[in-house]
Design a protein around this motif. Structure first.
Motif, PDB file in Angstrom:
ATOM      1  N   SER A  98      -3.396  10.464   3.327  1.00  0.00           N
ATOM      2  CA  SER A  98      -2.889   9.521   2.334  1.00  0.00           C
ATOM      3  C   SER A  98      -3.093  10.085   0.942  1.00  0.00           C
ATOM      4  O   SER A  98      -3.959  10.935   0.718  1.00  0.00           O
ATOM      5  N   ASP A 107      -3.165   8.770  -3.231  1.00  0.00           N
ATOM      6  CA  ASP A 107      -3.122   7.758  -4.283  1.00  0.00           C
ATOM      7  C   ASP A 107      -2.942   8.512  -5.586  1.00  0.00           C
ATOM      8  O   ASP A 107      -3.910   8.979  -6.190  1.00  0.00           O
ATOM      9  N   ASP A 108      -1.671   8.657  -6.013  1.00  0.00           N
ATOM     10  CA  ASP A 108      -1.356   9.431  -7.211  1.00  0.00           C
ATOM     11  C   ASP A 108      -2.027   8.878  -8.458  1.00  0.00           C
ATOM     12  O   ASP A 108      -2.523   9.638  -9.288  1.00  0.00           O
ATOM     13  N   PRO A 161      -6.881  -2.007  -2.124  1.00  0.00           N
ATOM     14  CA  PRO A 161      -5.604  -1.671  -1.483  1.00  0.00           C
ATOM     15  C   PRO A 161      -4.664  -2.871  -1.548  1.00  0.00           C
ATOM     16  O   PRO A 161      -5.084  -4.005  -1.313  1.00  0.00           O
ATOM     17  N   ASN A 205       0.722   6.020   2.900  1.00  0.00           N
ATOM     18  CA  ASN A 205       0.105   6.077   1.581  1.00  0.00           C
ATOM     19  C   ASN A 205      -0.392   4.690   1.214  1.00  0.00           C
ATOM     20  O   ASN A 205       0.397   3.752   1.130  1.00  0.00           O
ATOM     21  N   LEU A 228      -1.397   2.225  -1.372  1.00  0.00           N
ATOM     22  CA  LEU A 228      -1.289   2.001  -2.809  1.00  0.00           C
ATOM     23  C   LEU A 228      -2.393   1.040  -3.207  1.00  0.00           C
ATOM     24  O   LEU A 228      -2.613   0.021  -2.556  1.00  0.00           O
ATOM     25  N   LYS A 229      -3.087   1.390  -4.288  1.00  0.00           N
ATOM     26  CA  LYS A 229      -4.223   0.585  -4.738  1.00  0.00           C
ATOM     27  C   LYS A 229      -3.949   0.027  -6.119  1.00  0.00           C
ATOM     28  O   LYS A 229      -3.161   0.587  -6.880  1.00  0.00           O
TER      29      LYS A 229
END
Length: 174
Positions: free
Chosen positions: A63, A65-66, A132, A143, A145-146
């Motif tokens: 995963s 997290d950009d 999350p 992925n 997303l947070k």
């Protein structure tokens, strides 16, 4: 197909934290002041064969997290959480301005096209930075997303099974 996931780090000094405890300084092919030979080849979607100093490793990106620059990877069957900070992140932290990077968030958008696998929040719910909020499948990888900041979910714009484009609004924040 030759893919080099480490190319962005060639000229930049980065700090990499593994499993919230082991910290490494990386600049190009120099790890904590020692030169290392590192090469990789992509062997599948999110899967790589990495050779470091003549030793081979099987690596898979689980995963990404950009926004938080956090990756979950599996190397030879062991899972690791990898946090990356570049010199800008470290400068903001030293100046005490790292909390400003989150800012005020009005929308959480899709970082890439994909399929919504799970929505973990609902309208009216209070969330904290790092919680999350949604799982997006893209290129056969899940992925998580947070939340990029503390806030309240105003509206969930998508539902499980929705196909979304890059930058599509997924969740409206307040």
């Amino acid at each position: 197909m030759l893919q080099r996931p480490f190319e962005p780090f060639k000229k930049t000094i980065v700090k990499i934290t593994v499993n919230h405890s082991n910290v490494y300084q990386v600049e190009g092919q120099v790890l904590n002041g020692k030169s290392v030979e590192l090469d990789s080849i992509q062997v599948g979607e999110g899967a790589f064969h990495v050779i470091r100093d003549g030793v081979g490793y099987s690596a898979e990106i689980l995963s990404v997290d950009d926004a938080a620059k956090v990756f979950c990877i599996r190397v030879n069957g062991h899972e690791y959480t990898v946090e990356v900070q570049d010199h800008f992140d470290e400068l903001l932290e030293k100046m005490g301005l790292n909390h400003l990077a989150a800012g005020v968030v009005s929308d959480i958008k899709a970082p890439m096209p994909g399929l919504v696998i799970e929505v973990m929040v609902e309208a009216g719910q209070s969330i904290s930075k790092g919680d999350p909020v949604l799982i997006l499948e893209a290129m056969k990888m899940e992925n998580v997303l947070k939340a990029p900041a503390d806030g309240t979910v105003q509206a969930v714009v998508v539902s499980k099974g929705s196909a979304v484009e890059k930058n599509a609004v997924l969740i409206r924040m307040g």
